[in-house]
Write an enzyme that holds these catalytic residues in place. Structure first.
Site: not given
Length: 374
Positions: A50, A231, A259-260, A301, A303, A349, A351
């Site tokens: 990422s 990602g 996330c992504f 993580n 943006g 996340h 994980e």
């Protein structure tokens, strides 16, 4: 090669220049400057796909004191475009360490800088937002105007399609631990190694597919579920992945995204996404579940984020859905849940490598969703 006396600098697109010493490879590198607040887990951060295309600024004051091992990487290589730290540890001390962090950065050609006032730098990025940057050292360190011009000529993150650069080129299978209970199609947009480990530990056989995978190719696997990974890049540039997610929703196959993957699901549901000022990157970010009020401390993580309000219910082409989680720091959307089709996602996340394990049970929720659908 001892680079501790080689001059280096970080140059931001607004003309800011912070001087220091070389750390890692000598030369120049370019990317988007972002900061990570994690106090531990620098190896996982460096190898997280990422972070592809980004120059990571570590807010922890000393980095490298546990060296580099051969077990904790989240991918096969370092993914960051450049690295910025306040104090690079002069020696490593850990029983698993195989070499120093600086040595590994140099071995993989990652240009870094140490001796930078990362506290001042982080405040600037918070106030002005993540921006294009360059790390220069050795002969690449030239005049301020020349270096700034090189940085300003670089690409911006908005509109960038980066997942194809970190995704697997060919499909592969990660076996389940013990007896396989479910077959899951994992769309690799930059999947982390620990994600596949946690799926495998729950009896899931993961069929990892390239980011360019078509719906027909995925459906041919006859999966019990579909996982959309983390990602890099702008989700608005990921039309094929969004179309694949829509195909999965239409067929009512259980879907889980992180996330992504949360942003991809959001766009599949008709929600816009936007670029955040400086994003969320760290291991101590509080998220609240709108249904229960339970707060989890999470690793994040990203943006970009999905537009929405905490607890908001909305209509989608696949029925009703809601914003299931939000960030206590700024109210940003941290999760989505469909009410009429078996799909959910989170922006953080579960994980958590490295990071807290508050949200690990979400993998169990995915297993339960597949069990209910079978």
């Amino acid at each position: 090669m001892d680079t501790s006396t080689v001059r280096a600098a970080l140059v931001l697109e607004d003309g800011t220049i912070l001087s220091g010493r070389a750390f890692g490879a000598i030369g120049s590198s370019f990317g988007e400057a972002v900061f990570c607040t994690g106090m531990t887990g620098y190896q996982e951060t460096l190898t997280d796909p990422s972070y592809h295309g980004q120059i990571v600024v570590q807010t922890a004051p000393q980095i490298g004191n546990t060296g580099w091992n051969d077990e904790d990487g989240e991918s096969a290589r370092i993914q960051v475009a450049g690295y910025v730290v306040r104090d690079a540890s002069r020696r490593a001390s850990n029983w698993r360490s195989r070499r120093g962090l600086g040595e590994e950065l140099a071995r993989q050609g990652i240009v870094g800088v140490t001796g930078v006032d990362t506290r001042s730098l982080t405040r600037r990025l918070r106030e002005r937002g993540a921006m294009r940057a360059g790390v220069f050292s050795g002969d690449a360190l030239t005049g301020p105007a020349e270096m700034t011009a090189l940085v300003q000529a670089g690409p911006v993150m908005a509109g960038a399609e980066l997942a194809s650069r970190v995704s697997t080129a060919e499909p592969y299978v990660r076996p389940a631990v013990g007896t396989a209970r479910f077959r899951v199609a994992v769309l690799d947009l930059g999947v982390k190694a620990n994600t596949l480990r946690m799926l495998a530990a729950r009896g899931i056989e993961s069929h990892v597919l390239p980011a360019s995978c078509s719906p027909d190719r995925l459906m041919a696997l006859e999966p019990d579920g579909v996982f959309l990974s983390n990602g890099p890049g702008d989700p608005a540039a990921m039309t094929p992945a969004v179309e694949l997610a829509r195909a999965v929703l239409e067929r009512r196959i259980p879907l889980f995204g992180i996330c992504f993957g949360n942003q991809i699901l959001g766009r599949a549901l008709g929600r816009p996404t936007y670029k955040m000022r400086y994003g969320h990157r760290g291991t101590n970010i509080p998220v609240v579940d709108s249904a229960t009020g339970r707060v989890s401390i999470t690793a994040q993580n990203h943006g970009f984020a999905v537009e929405g309000e905490p607890g908001e219910r909305f209509d989608s082409p696949y029925g009703a859905a809601l914003v299931s989680h939000h960030c206590l720091n700024d109210g940003a959307v941290e999760g989505l849940r469909c009410l009429d089709v078996p799909a959910f996602s989170v922006q953080y996340h579960p994980e958590a490598a490295a990071g807290p394990h508050d949200a690990a049970s979400l993998f169990d929720d995915f297993v339960s969703l597949m069990g209910e659908a079978s």
